[in-house]
Enzyme design. Structure first.
Site, short mmCIF file in Angstrom:
data_model
loop_
_atom_site.label_atom_id
_atom_site.label_comp_id
_atom_site.label_asym_id
_atom_site.label_seq_id
_atom_site.Cartn_x
_atom_site.Cartn_y
_atom_site.Cartn_z
N CYS A 36 0.80 -1.23 0.00
CA CYS A 36 0.00 0.00 0.00
C CYS A 36 0.83 1.28 0.00
CB CYS A 36 -0.91 0.00 1.21
SG CYS A 36 -0.02 0.17 2.78
N CYS A 64 -0.76 -1.87 5.37
CA CYS A 64 -0.82 -3.32 5.14
C CYS A 64 0.22 -4.11 5.94
CB CYS A 64 -0.67 -3.64 3.66
SG CYS A 64 1.00 -3.44 3.01
N GLN A 87 -3.06 -16.25 -12.93
CA GLN A 87 -3.53 -17.60 -12.63
C GLN A 87 -3.66 -18.41 -13.92
OE1 GLN A 87 -6.70 -15.50 -9.92
NE2 GLN A 87 -6.99 -17.66 -9.61
N ALA A 140 -11.39 -22.13 -9.24
CA ALA A 140 -12.58 -22.96 -9.00
C ALA A 140 -12.28 -24.15 -8.09
CB ALA A 140 -13.18 -23.43 -10.31
N GLU A 169 -12.41 -22.98 -2.16
CA GLU A 169 -13.53 -22.02 -2.22
C GLU A 169 -14.73 -22.40 -1.36
OE1 GLU A 169 -14.16 -21.66 -6.50
OE2 GLU A 169 -13.08 -19.77 -6.40
S1 FES Z 1 3.66 -1.10 2.09
FE1 FES Z 1 4.17 -0.23 3.97
S2 FES Z 1 2.46 -0.66 5.18
FE2 FES Z 1 1.80 -1.28 3.22
#
Ligand code: FES
Ligand SMILES: Cc1cc2nc3c(=O)[nH]c(=O)nc-3n(C[C@H](O)[C@H](O)[C@H](O)COP(=O)(O)OP(=O)(O)OC[C@H]3O[C@@H](n4cnc5c(N)ncnc54)[C@H](O)[C@@H]3O)c2cc1C
Ligand code: FES
Length: 1261
Positions: free
Chosen positions: A36, A41, A736, A1033, A1205
């Site tokens: 982020c 994150c 994927q 799936a 899933e």
């Molecule tokens: S990259 Fe630093 S907290 Fe998300």
């Protein structure tokens, strides 16, 4: 251990170079990951050891390296995951324990997890399980559901329980590790001199390090500048990205001791303004023992809800208050609690004059050329009653939707002498509820009349603004008033408050979570069925495994970024002007639709989609790579910028100007389409018809059930690296589906498919987002690489990923059910809609409609499955894409019927099951019912609800008959090396964290009769596995395991004649002899639908108990008992991980995650700041998962069943239980209100408060 003594060459770094960039780009340490770049994150966490500026003691703490400027790192010894342990020096116990407890799946969050734990254990040798569990609010994991991560780390605590202890090291061993051989390595390998002058002249600014307030003003007086920034923790930009802009000078104030001191004076506690939040908590806890400062403990409790540990470790009080000062709408918790107790701040100006003021005055005070020196907290005796609250989207690491602080001074008769009632999250100018404050003076607080007067005053005081994506004004006002009521209940003596209301006075408290993983293995088949950590686990926990972002950059590496449309769908692009962007040094080119040599679509008409992937009546929709004229959706890619750094590409992309002429108003929701009767946007995809209609119709129940989008939140965002070679284009996509990327790129570039090499080692989380959506990034990166003949990497930022890429389809449903008195369905007319929006190539209804009926008798049911086409980004496959919603629809109908008929929900379900046709699921229901003591617990829940007005519980039980169907082909190639007999496998599946490689290796070792350590699994490629179907799936692991088994059988067959001629040879001898006999020791098999592997059903049941605080809307998942039918699990640790992770992703969808769009279709929640997934303390407190014993699957592969899933579908048991709890409160609030209410979107805090029908006239003592 690498102690990085950083050599800062001034030409290398700018003032905005972060520690993260430095580690990865200059120190070439790629173990530290990122997602982020805003502290949200935890992927980038590293550990810092340094001398505390005040105590001078050595301290260790975690930081988000994406927030820290590299120039702040003087005297910091930085420990990264690469260095604390690795293959060469041996793994660190924390890395081992996380791997051993199966705490990794895609592994992208693992380095951050490890380093957070590392810093925690280095800073505290006496860690408790509680401390461990509370310290991971800043570390997001989308795969595992946290349970194994928490268990792993709690096993290192001093009070670790016997179940989780066992063979793992305790915390003392950890600190010893710090003295191991790693020191030697670091001193010889990477110790460099840190050479940072007090003033560093950088390319873009000047950086000053100062040690006193005087020096701050010296710099401000003597240096010429237009704008400046005082740098403390530098975390404010995690809240507002452009908070400080690009100042001309930076002044690092972290070592100004006069801003860090604290002392108790006659007036109270004076605390340095730049005390970090962590240190502040510590000071508050210590000083709370001082006379009249006991309330500081409550302030410390509140600060523990601010951000998360790594931000609190460097973020400061003054930094936080400055955010509030500049951005009044910021719901600062620090401002709230300090203003509540009447704290004052001391501001110093350049003439060294000090001025003390209250915080309201500070908010309007001109802070130019001023420094906040300290904060003074008053002494408050016992006559003061303090309480503060913070209501968030999730338990930790979220901003306050509403926060409240209340301080009442009461005399001995409980008469109010003074009142301070402060709120955040109402509107930018609102702080105090002044009418209520005045009203209360002189009133007896524990009096219902007083309370009603206070509520009415609050009602007049509070006027929340209506600014998306904030929750609704009505909710915020209701919540604000109920928080005041909660406070009064909390301070009321027992004799003043009714026992039924008492529990409303406290917040839900969460004990340490526990888990049960109950499964069976079969030793005679080992390594098959053996519970083993993932093959790559240690590589993941040490940061050694490589993701695409880690691939080495070549000297001429370029980076690309999409330019997106900034206009509503249906607008016409009339002009694109990239000239400003192209003028920037380092920007290489801009490409748009006209630059595409082939087709302008990343979903080519000749894509190899297997039969059934898209229903026969539907056509492939050509989804544009770049907008060619009419905007399809807000933020559709319009072109791309290529530049020589990622940051430059992103900055220049924002400079590309586009002009638009308006088009028709877009349709942005299914309900808008239905309301407008826009039938050309509604299409039937699949349906089921009743064969009869019952006649005993005594009741008719009608309802709707709508859900919204869910973002995949893969920690590795959409990414692709492309390298042009002499005779090929080598593509490393985070996909994927390799074949899909290959065909798409060939079609966009108009080149032959055999010119393209696709290689995928692993993907850092996918959940469906990388089935076809990755081709968008891959085609763009390939276009740039092909045109420029240079390597190009394209990685979406978190926001770009959110803006551009579609999410889990929204859905809507209308139903009508006719019933007899027993609740047996006489007819059901159900119309469902999934919104494919501007997509339509990832159709789901045909695949999922079966789950609507699969657990029940349904010959009287009509189901119409339609898809709609709104003007949003494409509805996209997301873990259990259609099944999640369609199963939730029928289970919600069962609950609705139960509520209307006043019959227990389980009885309704059983009444609609056929003892023969639905026998397996009936058996599972019985087993789960016994196992989780359902009936007794249900009685307890009812008793609890009778005894509590403001706390309610719910207990749901949800069955699932999941129809597992195979589609598409997948390949596996097994190779035996004759020199030593070791084996390598490469297959057509993609390791996305689901443990496919581990299962394949187990099957291969089992089939060949060799030990697991002789098998390795190589990267997937389109050369070894051409034309293969997608991973998804839930069926890929089984198909690839089957293909591996068959390839092994082929090899064994070929080797058999040689073996028969030998005398009981060892494996090595046999292999060698086969080589001598020219036996080909490589074999492949491609699974195809004609293979004798049949489809099957999965029978699972989940019981979920919830407790809801009706006054805050907050709930806790008290206990989950999940009986998951895995057949005979091939790899129980892997399968448990899949079950737990899937359930928590579903829990997020149903209770927390809520993308918000404006009325032009622009997504407003495109940051980790405002889009939240479940965190470590949102998971069930008691999470029990059981695989039924002796449960071989007669179909399927090696008697197993799929897991990835199906368990996600069972997470609808969570909102169902919340609804049961809310229903109990609702009935008490208004006996005449409709029992049932529609929920649009998640059953979150807002939904709960509003649907409980909370109204202050009900708030009595
Ligand atoms: S990259 Fe630093 S907290 Fe998300
Ligand atoms: C992921 C995340 C979650 C968060 N969650 C919450 C939350 O839930 N609740 C909440 O209240 N906050 C939250 N915050 C905000 C956090 O508390 C602040 O970012 C932090 O306290 C800022 O302090 P800092 O030292 O890093 O400030 P910096 O970023 O270093 O500075 C911010 C500003 O303050 C100025 N400044 C700093 N010190 C002084 C001084 N002594 N005198 C004058 N000006 C000064 C600087 O010039 C700068 O303009 C969150 C932040 C992040 C990143
Ligand atoms: S393992 Fe945590 S995000 Fe994938």
């Amino acid at each position: 251990m690498y102690l990085i003594y950083i050599l800062v060459k001034h030409t290398n770094v700018t003032a905005t170079t972060t520690l993260l960039q430095y580690l990865r780009r200059y120190a070439h340490l790629k173990g530290t990951k990122y997602m982020c770049l805003e502290g949200g994150c935890g992927a980038c966490i590293v550990s810092v050891t340094t001398k505390h500026p005040i105590t001078k003691r050595t301290v260790t703490f975690a930081v988000n390296s994406c927030l820290v400027s590299i120039l702040s790192c003087e005297d910091w010894h930085i420990h990264t995951v690469d260095g604390i342990g690795n293959r060469k020096i041996g793994y660190h116990p924390i890395q081992k324990v996380l791997a051993d407890f199966n705490g990794t799946q895609c592994g992208f969050c693992s380095p951050g997890m490890v380093m957070n734990m590392y810093a925690l254990s280095e800073s505290n040798s006496d860690l408790t399980m509680k401390q461990v569990e509370n310290s991971f609010g800043g570390n997001m994991c989308r795969c595992t559901g946290y349970r194994p991560i928490l268990t792993a780390f709690k096993s290192l605590a001093k009070d670790a329980t016997t179940e989780i202890l066992g063979k793992y090291p305790d915390i003392e061993d950890l600190s010893e590790c710090g003295k191991r051989d790693c020191q030697k390595i670091c001193s010889s390998a990477c110790r460099k001199q840190f050479t940072l002058d007090l003033c560093s002249k950088l390319a873009d600014a000047k950086w000053f390090k100062v040690f006193s307030i005087n020096e701050i003003f010296d710099v401000l007086r003597k240096i010429s500048y237009n704008t400046y920034q005082l740098v403390a923790g530098n975390t404010a930009r995690g809240v507002y990205r452009d908070f400080n802009g690009n100042p001309d000078i930076y002044i690092d104030i972290t070592n100004v001791t006069s801003l860090l001191n604290d002392e108790v004076t006659a007036g109270g506690l004076v605390i340095g303004a730049n005390k970090t939040l962590t240190d502040t908590i510590d000071v508050f806890r210590r000083k709370a023992t001082v006379d009249r400062l006991a309330y500081l403990n409550k302030l410390a409790d509140h600060i523990e809800l601010v951000a998360h540990v790594p931000v609190r470790n460097i973020g400061t009080l003054a930094g936080n208050l400055t955010i509030k000062h500049k951005r009044n709408e910021f719901p600062s918790d620090i401002f709230l609690i300090l203003e509540t107790v009447g704290a004052r701040v001391t501001i110093v100006n350049s003439r060294k004059e000090e001025e003390e003021m209250d915080l309201l005055h500070y908010l309007t005070f001109n802070m130019e050329m001023k420094v906040m020196k300290n904060i003074i907290l008053p002494k408050l005796d016992d006559s003061f009653k303090y309480g503060s609250y913070k209501i968030m989207q999730r338990t930790q690491n979220a901003y306050a939707m509403v926060n409240a602080g209340i301080l009442l001074k009461l005399d001995c008769n409980h008469t109010v002498q003074s009142a301070r009632i402060v709120y955040g999250g109402i509107n930018p100018s609102f702080h105090h509820a002044t009418k209520a404050e005045q009203y209360l003076i002189g009133k007896q607080i524990f009096d219902d009349g007083t309370l009603q007067g206070a509520f009415q005053a609050l009602d007049e005081d509070i006027h929340p603004d209506n600014v998306l994506p904030d929750p609704s004004p009505k909710f915020r006002k209701t919540l604000a008033i109920s928080l005041f009521y909660k406070f009064v209940l909390s301070i009321a003596p027992n004799d003043k408050v009714s026992p039924r209301n008492k529990s409303g006075g406290s917040l839900l408290s969460r004990p340490i979570s526990t888990g049960v993983q109950d499964f069976q293995t079969n030793e005679s088949l080992y390594p098959l069925t053996q519970a083993i950590p993932k093959l790559e686990a240690l590589g993941q926990t040490s940061g050694e495994v490589e993701y695409i972002t880690d691939l080495p950059d070549s000297h001429d590496q370029l980076y690309a970024c999409f330019v997106t449309t900034k206009a509503p769908a249906n607008s016409l692009v009339t002009n694109i002007d990239p000239s400003e962007a192209l003028k920037q040094p380092g920007v290489v080119s801009f490409y748009s639709a006209k630059d595409i040599p082939g087709l302008n679509t990343f979903f080519p008409p000749n894509a190899n989609v297997p039969l059934g992937f898209i229903p026969p009546q539907m056509q492939i929709v050509p989804e544009e790579l770049f907008c060619s004229g009419v905007v399809k959706y807000y933020f559709q890619p319009l072109g791309m910028i290529v530049a020589n750094t990622q940051e430059l590409a992103e900055m220049a992309a924002d400079m590309v100007k586009a002009e638009y002429s308006p088009g028709e108003n877009p349709f942005l929701s299914i309900r808008q389409i239905l309301a407008a009767g826009a039938n050309d946007r509604i299409h039937e995809e699949a349906s089921l018809e009743a064969s009869r209609k019952g006649e005993d119709i005594k009741h008719v129940v009608k309802g709707t059930f709508d859900t919204t989008w869910q973002y995949h939140y893969h920690m590795e965002t959409q990414i692709c690296a492309v390298v042009p070679k002499e005779d090929s284009l080598d593509i490393y996509p985070g996909t994927q589906w390799m074949d899909f990327v290959q065909v798409a790129v060939a079609s966009v570039l108009k080149i032959s498919e055999n010119y393209i090499n696709i290689i995928v080692k692993r993907v850092g989380g996918a959940y469906g987002a990388k089935i076809t959506r990755c081709a968008q990034t891959a085609c763009a990166a390939a276009l740039a690489a092909h045109k420029l003949q240079k390597p190009v990497k394209m990685q979406m930022s978190f926001s770009m990923n959110m803006d551009v890429v579609g999410k889990r389809f929204p859905s809507a449903a209308d139903y009508e059910v006719g019933l007899n008195d027993k609740g047996e369905i006489q007819y059901l007319n159900h119309t469902l809609y999934l919104d494919y929006a501007t997509g339509g190539n990832e159709s789901m209804i045909s695949h999922s409609i079966g789950i609507f009926v699969s657990s029940y008798m349904h010959d009287t049911w009509n189901v119409a499955g339609n898809y709609t086409q709104t003007d949003n980004h494409a509805g996209t496959m997301t873990r259990a894409p259609g099944n999640t919603k369609i199963m939730a629809m029928i289970e919600t109908i069962m609950e609705h019927v139960a509520m209307e008929l006043n019959i227990p929900p389980l009885e309704i379900r059983l009444a609609n099951m056929d003892p023969n046709q639905n026998k397996p699921i009936l058996q599972s229901i019985n087993e789960c019912r016994q196992w989780c003591d359902y009936d007794n617990r249900l009685r307890n829940v009812e008793e609890f609800n009778k005894n509590n007005r403001w706390r309610k519980k719910g207990l749901s039980l949800v069955p699932m008959t999941y129809l597992l169907r195979y589609i598409g082909s997948l390949n596996s190639r097994v190779v035996i090396y004759a020199g030593d007999g070791t084996v390598a496998v490469s297959h057509g599946g993609i390791e996305i964290g689901q443990g496919i490689n581990t299962k394949v290796a187990q099957v291969c070792a089992y089939a060949l009769g060799i030990s697991l350590d002789m098998v390795s699994v190589k990267a997937s490629s389109n050369f070894v596995s051409p034309n293969n179907f997608t991973t998804g799936a839930s069926i890929t692991s089984e198909k690839v395991c089957y293909a591996t088994l068959r390839a092994c059988e082929t090899l064994l067959e070929r080797m058999k004649p040689v073996k028969d001629r030998m005398d009981n040879p060892s494996w090595k001898e046999l292999v060698k002899e086969c080589q001598n006999q020219y036996i080909e020791l490589a074999a492949s098999h491609m699974y195809n639908p004609y293979d004798p592997v049949q489809t099957y059903d999965i029978y699972s049941v989940c019981a979920t108990e919830i407790e809801v605080d009706i006054l805050t809307g907050i709930h806790q998942v008290v206990r989950v008992d999940l009986l998951e039918d895995t057949g005979n699990s091939m790899s129980p640790f892997v399968d448990i991980g899949q079950v737990e992770g899937a359930f928590i992703m579903g829990l997020g969808f149903w209770t927390i995650e809520k993308p918000v769009f404006d009325n032009e279709g622009r997504i407003l929640t495109d940051r980790t700041w405002n889009y939240k997934i479940p965190g470590a303390l949102d998971i069930p407190i008691d999470f029990r998962v059981k695989f039924p014993k002796n449960n071989p699957n007669p179909n399927g592969v090696l008697h197993s069943k799929a897991t990835a899933e199906p368990p996600l579908c069972l997470s609808c048991s969570v909102p169902i239980a919340i609804r049961q709890a809310v229903a109990s409160a609702r009935k008490e609030a208004d006996a005449n209100a409709l029992k049932w209410y529609p929920i649009n979107g998640p059953s979150d805090v807002e939904n709960t408060i509003l649907n409980s029908l909370n109204d202050y006239t009900q708030y009595t003592l």
